[in-house]
Design an enzyme around this catalytic site. Structure first.
Site, PDB file in Angstrom:
ATOM      1  N   ARG A  25       1.380 -13.965  -1.535  1.00 27.47           N
ATOM      2  CA  ARG A  25       0.394 -12.899  -1.735  1.00 27.47           C
ATOM      3  C   ARG A  25      -0.942 -13.459  -2.219  1.00 27.47           C
ATOM      4  O   ARG A  25      -1.672 -12.792  -2.959  1.00 27.47           O
ATOM      5  CB  ARG A  25       0.889 -11.830  -2.706  1.00 27.47           C
ATOM      6  CG  ARG A  25       2.079 -11.036  -2.205  1.00 27.47           C
ATOM      7  CD  ARG A  25       2.440  -9.938  -3.182  1.00 27.47           C
ATOM      8  NE  ARG A  25       3.711  -9.314  -2.844  1.00 27.47           N
ATOM      9  CZ  ARG A  25       4.514  -8.708  -3.721  1.00 27.47           C
ATOM     10  NH1 ARG A  25       4.164  -8.644  -4.999  1.00 27.47           N
ATOM     11  NH2 ARG A  25       5.652  -8.171  -3.336  1.00 27.47           N
ATOM     12  N   ARG A  29      -4.996  -8.295  -4.270  1.00 24.27           N
ATOM     13  CA  ARG A  29      -5.859  -7.461  -5.106  1.00 24.27           C
ATOM     14  C   ARG A  29      -6.386  -8.155  -6.357  1.00 24.27           C
ATOM     15  O   ARG A  29      -7.299  -7.648  -7.005  1.00 24.27           O
ATOM     16  CB  ARG A  29      -5.110  -6.182  -5.500  1.00 24.27           C
ATOM     17  CG  ARG A  29      -4.965  -5.197  -4.356  1.00 24.27           C
ATOM     18  CD  ARG A  29      -4.157  -3.994  -4.783  1.00 24.27           C
ATOM     19  NE  ARG A  29      -2.742  -4.325  -4.959  1.00 24.27           N
ATOM     20  CZ  ARG A  29      -1.854  -3.518  -5.528  1.00 24.27           C
ATOM     21  NH1 ARG A  29      -2.241  -2.345  -6.011  1.00 24.27           N
ATOM     22  NH2 ARG A  29      -0.594  -3.880  -5.632  1.00 24.27           N
ATOM     23  N   ARG A  38     -10.929  -4.702   1.421  1.00 26.60           N
ATOM     24  CA  ARG A  38      -9.941  -3.620   1.539  1.00 26.60           C
ATOM     25  C   ARG A  38     -10.622  -2.263   1.619  1.00 26.60           C
ATOM     26  O   ARG A  38     -10.221  -1.388   2.414  1.00 26.60           O
ATOM     27  CB  ARG A  38      -8.991  -3.691   0.339  1.00 26.60           C
ATOM     28  CG  ARG A  38      -7.998  -2.548   0.218  1.00 26.60           C
ATOM     29  CD  ARG A  38      -6.892  -2.653   1.252  1.00 26.60           C
ATOM     30  NE  ARG A  38      -5.891  -1.627   1.018  1.00 26.60           N
ATOM     31  CZ  ARG A  38      -6.007  -0.354   1.375  1.00 26.60           C
ATOM     32  NH1 ARG A  38      -7.098   0.047   2.013  1.00 26.60           N
ATOM     33  NH2 ARG A  38      -5.048   0.507   1.127  1.00 26.60           N
ATOM     34  N   ASP A  75       2.119  -7.585   6.962  1.00 24.56           N
ATOM     35  CA  ASP A  75       3.146  -6.994   6.112  1.00 24.56           C
ATOM     36  C   ASP A  75       4.477  -7.046   6.848  1.00 24.56           C
ATOM     37  O   ASP A  75       4.506  -6.991   8.086  1.00 24.56           O
ATOM     38  CB  ASP A  75       2.796  -5.540   5.766  1.00 24.56           C
ATOM     39  CG  ASP A  75       3.682  -4.985   4.668  1.00 24.56           C
ATOM     40  OD1 ASP A  75       3.360  -5.197   3.477  1.00 24.56           O
ATOM     41  OD2 ASP A  75       4.726  -4.373   4.984  1.00 24.56           O
ATOM     42  N   TYR A 150      14.053  -0.599   3.663  1.00 21.53           N
ATOM     43  CA  TYR A 150      12.919   0.329   3.696  1.00 21.53           C
ATOM     44  C   TYR A 150      13.084   1.351   4.824  1.00 21.53           C
ATOM     45  O   TYR A 150      12.722   2.519   4.672  1.00 21.53           O
ATOM     46  CB  TYR A 150      11.612  -0.439   3.871  1.00 21.53           C
ATOM     47  CG  TYR A 150      11.216  -1.222   2.647  1.00 21.53           C
ATOM     48  CD1 TYR A 150      10.538  -0.610   1.592  1.00 21.53           C
ATOM     49  CD2 TYR A 150      11.520  -2.566   2.527  1.00 21.53           C
ATOM     50  CE1 TYR A 150      10.176  -1.320   0.456  1.00 21.53           C
ATOM     51  CE2 TYR A 150      11.165  -3.294   1.393  1.00 21.53           C
ATOM     52  CZ  TYR A 150      10.493  -2.670   0.365  1.00 21.53           C
ATOM     53  OH  TYR A 150      10.148  -3.371  -0.759  1.00 21.53           O
TER      54      TYR A 150
END
Length: 342
Positions: A25, A29, A38, A75, A150
């Site tokens: 990652r 952020r 973003r 992703d 998921y």
């Protein structure tokens, strides 16, 4: 030239001092420039599927820190999305999917799978062209078990009980889902390699919630099938497996799946990591919260890994993804400390 990419040499068994360094990652952020991009991109999926934006954010940590590897910005859930399932990302909640029913699994034909993923392949092509020649480019996918959790629950859950119950109650349907995901994930990785990826990594973020029999059936066998299919086409391309939370099963995982490098989470004792390193390259395994804390906690954690694992094939990384609250200055301190090893 590829021969100068230090991470590739380590994955083939070489020892490098200092070791190659990157972070899971690493485009994220915690970086102010990522947050700016973003906002301009719109939704998270728009960011993943727009090669201009995806290349921009993938390059940001390389330009700032000079990491030895860049990873495709995407992703793991683009695979079910490309198979026709509804996927969206909500601020504060994460990924939201329409839960799949047993009777819908047969509809996952993947007729437009590669067409849907063409923007990702274009990102890989552009990223390879813009990266420094010595920087390794990593492609990736989610492992079938983790992606399936998921798809079944429709969101992340603490122990993946919806997927585990589904597997017990609908074993044939669940086996079919894992097979579909394994086949399409392998094809996805092969296309990433064709586009320029030097290495591919398979993320199994939820392997630690399973008992022995389910770990073998849901984690080991599908990943082994992915590795088999990738190696049939690209036998020399390294594959890193990251079965987070596998504990004592890490060694069996490497042996049975055929992966090249083994990603370790931060709970793996360094004595165990050292034993695993004797069988091939390991990647990891700094606690991401040491990076958040900084100072002595960070320095001690980095030093312990380098002392224990620096004499063998090591790719220095975190034991999971960097968290958004991590100060950039702490990443700079970690990079400086790792790079000072001789």
């Amino acid at each position: 030239m590829p021969g100068k990419r230090i991470m590739l040499n380590v994955l083939r068994g070489a020892t490098a001092s200092p070791p190659p360094l990157w972070m899971m990652r690493q485009a994220g952020r915690y970086l102010p420039e990522y947050r700016d991009t973003r906002k301009r991109a719109g939704s998270f999926l728009d960011l993943c599927y727009d090669p201009d934006f995806a290349v921009e954010v993938a390059l940001q940590p390389i330009e700032r820190f000079g990491f030895d590897a860049s990873i495709l910005f995407s992703d793991i859930l683009v695979v079910p999305h490309a198979l026709g399932r509804e996927v969206r990302f909500e601020e504060g909640r994460g990924p939201i999917l329409k839960p799949i029913a047993a009777g819908e699994i047969a509809d996952l034909t993947g007729e437009t799978f590669h067409v849907n993923l063409e923007p990702v392949y274009e990102t890989v092509r552009r990223l390879r062209a813009k990266l420094p020649g010595e920087t390794t480019l990593i492609g990736f996918c989610g492992a079938p078990w983790t992606v399936a959790t998921y798809m079944i629950a429709g969101h992340g859950t603490p122990d993946q009980s919806p997927a585990r119950l589904f597997a017990y109650r609908e074993p044939e349907a669940f086996a079919r889902l894992l097979k579909i995901l394994a086949d399409h994930s392998a094809a996805y990785l092969i296309r990433q390699i064709e586009a320029g990826a030097d290495v591919v990594q398979i993320f199994d973020s939820w392997s630690g919630v399973l008992d022995d029999a389910c770990f073998e059936a849901f984690c080991v066998k599908p990943v082994a099938e992915i590795v088999r299919q990738v190696k049939a086409v690209y036998p020399d391309v390294p594959v890193i497996g990251f079965p987070k939370g596998a504990g004592d099963r890490y060694r069996d995982y490497r042996g049975k799946t055929g992966i090249t490098g083994l990603g370790l989470d931060w709970t793996v004792p360094l004595s165990m990591a050292k034993a695993l390193q004797a069988e091939g390259a390991v990647q990891g395994n700094l606690d991401p919260l040491r990076l958040v804390a900084g100072g002595k906690a960070l320095a001690d954690g980095v030093d312990a890994i380098l002392r224990s694992l620096g004499g063998g094939p090591l790719i220095f990384n975190l034991g999971h993804g960097i968290t958004p609250e991590t100060p950039v200055a702490h990443v700079e301190a970690m990079v400086k400390q790792v790079r000072s090893q001789r």
